[in-house]
Structure formats: C-alpha cells, structure tokens
Design a protein around this motif. Sequence first.
Motif, PDB file in Angstrom:
ATOM      1  N   ARG A  29      32.680  41.411  34.364  1.00 63.82           N
ATOM      2  CA  ARG A  29      32.799  40.108  35.026  1.00 63.82           C
ATOM      3  C   ARG A  29      33.844  40.100  36.137  1.00 63.82           C
ATOM      4  N   ILE A  63      33.287  34.328  36.265  1.00 66.78           N
ATOM      5  CA  ILE A  63      32.567  35.534  36.707  1.00 66.78           C
ATOM      6  C   ILE A  63      32.865  35.724  38.186  1.00 66.78           C
ATOM      7  N   HIS A  64      33.329  36.900  38.523  1.00 66.63           N
ATOM      8  CA  HIS A  64      33.643  37.177  39.929  1.00 66.63           C
ATOM      9  C   HIS A  64      32.339  37.356  40.714  1.00 66.63           C
ATOM     10  N   PRO A  65      32.246  36.793  41.925  1.00 69.33           N
ATOM     11  CA  PRO A  65      31.003  36.926  42.699  1.00 69.33           C
ATOM     12  C   PRO A  65      30.677  38.363  43.085  1.00 69.33           C
ATOM     13  N   ARG A  70      27.138  40.185  38.205  1.00 70.73           N
ATOM     14  CA  ARG A  70      26.347  39.482  39.216  1.00 70.73           C
ATOM     15  C   ARG A  70      25.279  40.392  39.804  1.00 70.73           C
ATOM     16  N   TRP A 120      25.890  29.733  37.143  1.00 69.53           N
ATOM     17  CA  TRP A 120      26.418  29.325  38.442  1.00 69.53           C
ATOM     18  C   TRP A 120      27.696  28.513  38.291  1.00 69.53           C
ATOM     19  N   THR A 123      30.505  31.064  38.011  1.00 69.81           N
ATOM     20  CA  THR A 123      30.576  32.123  39.025  1.00 69.81           C
ATOM     21  C   THR A 123      31.348  31.634  40.246  1.00 69.81           C
ATOM     22  N   TYR A 125      32.982  31.993  44.182  1.00 68.20           N
ATOM     23  CA  TYR A 125      32.323  32.219  45.469  1.00 68.20           C
ATOM     24  C   TYR A 125      33.358  32.553  46.529  1.00 68.20           C
TER      25      TYR A 125
END
Length: 538
Positions: A29, A63-65, A70, A120, A123, A125
């Motif tokens: 993540r 969660i890292h983009p 991802r 989403w 996550t 951005y």
Amino acid sequence: MPPKEDLLRKMIPGTSLWSKLRRWFLGIRIASRKHPYTQYFLKSTQAIDYEINQHFKFYPNMIHPFSTFRIFWESAMTLFIIMTLIVTPVFLTFYFDEPEKWYLFNLAIDSVFICDIVIWFFTGYYDYRTQLIILNPKIVASKYLRGAFVINVLPVLPLEFFFVLFKSMWYLAALNLLKILWMQTVIKYSRGLYYVYEINFHLYKIAEISVIIIVCVQWAACLEYYLPLAVAKMVGQNDASWILSSYMEKKKTKFAIYLSCVSRAVIALTTSTHYLDVRTPEDIIYNMILSILGLLGFIYMLTQLSQLMATIQSTRKRHLRLIEELEQYMNYKELSYSLRRRLLSYYDYRNKKGFERNKIIINHVSPYLQKKLLLHNYSRLLNDVDLFKNLPEIVMAQFIGAVHSQIFMSNDVLVKAGARGDALYFIAYGTMVVYNSAEKEICHLEDGAYFGELALLMEDERWIASVIAAENCEVHILSRVDFQNALMSYPNLLTYLQNVMLERLEQTPLLEKIRESDSLMTMTGNVNISSIKIKKKD
C-alpha cells in the motif's frame, strides 16, 4: 534511513503468519520505488524515503496512489470493467423478462464496483497544483464525493431486487444502462497502466481505439432490441416494430437475434440502407441518433488514426536519426561496448526527462515568458541557496538565464579533489557521494544539497573532496563568470557577499568532518566544498 522492512516490522511487530500478512499488505500500500510515477514525481531516493516515512507516520491506513496495490487493482479493474460493459447490455436485452436468471450475477458485478468505490475513499492522489501527494482521508473523501462518486454509485444501486419481487417495477433495471459511464474509468486506468507497464504508445492507442469501438457497437446492437421491448412495456406492442417482422420470427435462438442486432447497429452507424423497415417512432429516432453518432465517431477515429500515423512516422524518423547519429559517432570513435551502453542510456534518460523539449519551449517564447519560466524552473535553487537570499531580484533575473542543467549518470564524477572550483552546483534530483582525498566516503548529498558558493565569489578556490553520482542525477550549474557578470554593476555587493561567505565558512559541519577523516590534508582556507549543505549519514 532504515530499510523499508525495518519500518514495516516497527509498525507491525511479530513473526506469526498474521503479522507477516499484515506487513505484506501494508508494504503493497505504500509508494512503490519501481512505479514510474514515483520516479517521475518524487524524483530521488531521498524524496521517496521521506514520502514513505510520512505515509507510515500519519496515514498508515491509506493507499498510496503510486503503490503496488494500485497497479494490481487498476489492472484487474480495467479488464473487469471491459468484460462488464460487454455482458451487461446482453443481460438487460435478451433476459428482459427473466431478471431472476441474471440478478445474482449482476449483484456480484455490483459488489466489485462497490469495492472499487470504497477503495477510492482510501486512495490518495497527486495534487498537480501544489505538487504534493494528498493522503489525508478527509481531503481525499471530499475530492471524490465532489468528483466521480455520483457517476460511479448510480449504476451499482441494488434496485433490481425490487424488480425481481415486483415485475411492475421493471424500469429499475434500466439503471444498469448507466454502467456505460464506467467507460471513463477504463480510459483513466488504462492511461495510467500505459506508463506503469511502459507499453508501446502506438500499440496502446490501437488497443484503446479497438476497445472503444467494440464497446460502442455492443451497446448500440443491444439497444436496437432493448428499446422496442421497453416501449412495448410502457405503451403496448407495435406490430410495425422490426423485432416482430417475419425475418426476426425465423430467429429461434438468442445468439441469432444478437447477430441481427449487431448487423442492424453497424448499418445505422455507417448510415447504410436497412434491409428491415424502420417504421416505428422509437426505431426512427434511435437509428437517426446512431447515424449521427456514427458520423461523429468516424470523424473522431479518422482523426485519431491520422495523429497515430503521423506520430509513428515522426517518432520513427526522430529515433532512427538519433540512433544513426550515435552509431556513426561511436563507430568513428571506436568506443568500447560498455561506453556505448552508457552513452545510449544517457540519451534515453535525457529523452525521458524531456530536456530537449524544455529547451525548445524556452527558446521560442517571448523574453518576458522566458524569464518567468526560468524563474519557475530554478525556483528551488533561488530559494534554497543562502547566497541568493542576499541578492535583489533584478540581479537574479540577470544571471538566471545562465544557469543550466546537466545529467550525471551513476559513477560520473561531478568534481574532483584538488581541482579549481569555478561554479555553484545544486543537486535538483538524485544522490551524490562525497569522498575525501584518501577516497574515504564522507557523506551523501541529496535533493536540495549544493556547494560552490565560495567559487562564485573567489577565484583561488579548490575542491578538497570529490563528488560522485550514486544514481542518475540532475544538477543545476551556475559558473563564476556568469554570476560575476551579473554583479558588475554592483561592486559593493560583491565585496559584501565575500565577507558574508567567509564568516560562515568555519561553521560548516562538512569541513570538520573532512579534517577528522584526513589529517594529512593541508587546510589553506580555500575550501569551496565546505559550503555544502548536507544530510549527514547515520
């Protein structure tokens, strides 16, 4: 910084299987060091390490983009949504009066979409305006709710449940037609995966156009049959409808009916002549709309293909020309194999960073816009270097055009101990290693580090240490000649700056470090590299 595994163990201690699974899930993540966007937006090892630390410290549940998760999720969802967009209109059309046969299957599809919606909310951005990665859950949720949330959630509302129980509410199933809106998600995900997997641009565009055509034809074909069925439910059956023609009565299987629908849709999209009459109002209106959309689609596809062909030709010519020039040069110089590989890698890295494109843009804009672009491109240098904080803006505007950027590959020597210093070096991206004259490693220089302030002001400066690239680096360089030319009209300012720099010289920690590690070195005061701003090695 400690290795990533140590950070994971610190966050989730233990050796049990459950602890290992939690560490693995947390590991996928965070920002992936191999993700192309990580390398493009974060640039260097230091920036990536900082981003991971911030993620662990403040938002471990997000969660890292640019994470491995991802990549996996967007890859799976791209394929899943394409499959859904193909089967959904078939279920709606050919099982119009039999919702119980596809209800559970559709519910499973909606469950996956709901998972995507939930993910989403967790996550982060990349904010292009601030050039920061946003992981704050409140900001992330607010942005998603104001963006694609409504479009994503409407098609997955489980209203078919009422349709199964109450046949009179058949129209609720029509909400599934909104699943076509997920096509924008397919395009968004696929364009991100194009960079992740480094897919050939031309193959990607061909695949993208092909998927759009297939999905559009599929929906147009199924709606050819769905629309008369829906109208019949609302106002009663029209005997003039094409689905009641003698030709269609001969079609005994759903697949045969489907093929007829595809044929009819293609005829409408290409504005050809129908072999079955178009007599009912809904049929006339729908096929007229398809003809207009088909014409617009044809223009769009023709434009895309023309651009694709032009890109193929220009890219191929430019690439072949560059490779040919490099090959001629390397053959003429009889370069070794390792040096050939290094040269090709250098040009590949330079091309990816867009150095030539940046130069072309700056050279073709107006002087005013050119000045603004240069000030923006080198804003970190102007803001971080202490020497420039004492300069008026008019002076900085005079020498900023003389600053140039260079790429140093791994193991390239930036400066060598004993050589005369004649420039300021600012590390924009990457990691450099400092060695003393005994070739002993002293420290690492990372993003934002710089040295050579004294070299801009005094001509008898010499480096007392060597600086070598540990990875691919981008360095901003300003020569003494260009800097002092900008100060020619301000002689008192030059004297003032020299005094300021000499007062700060003895306070530099790197100077003490070098003295301790190399007692044989003679210190004369001409220590330009002592003005390096560093992050000490642990």
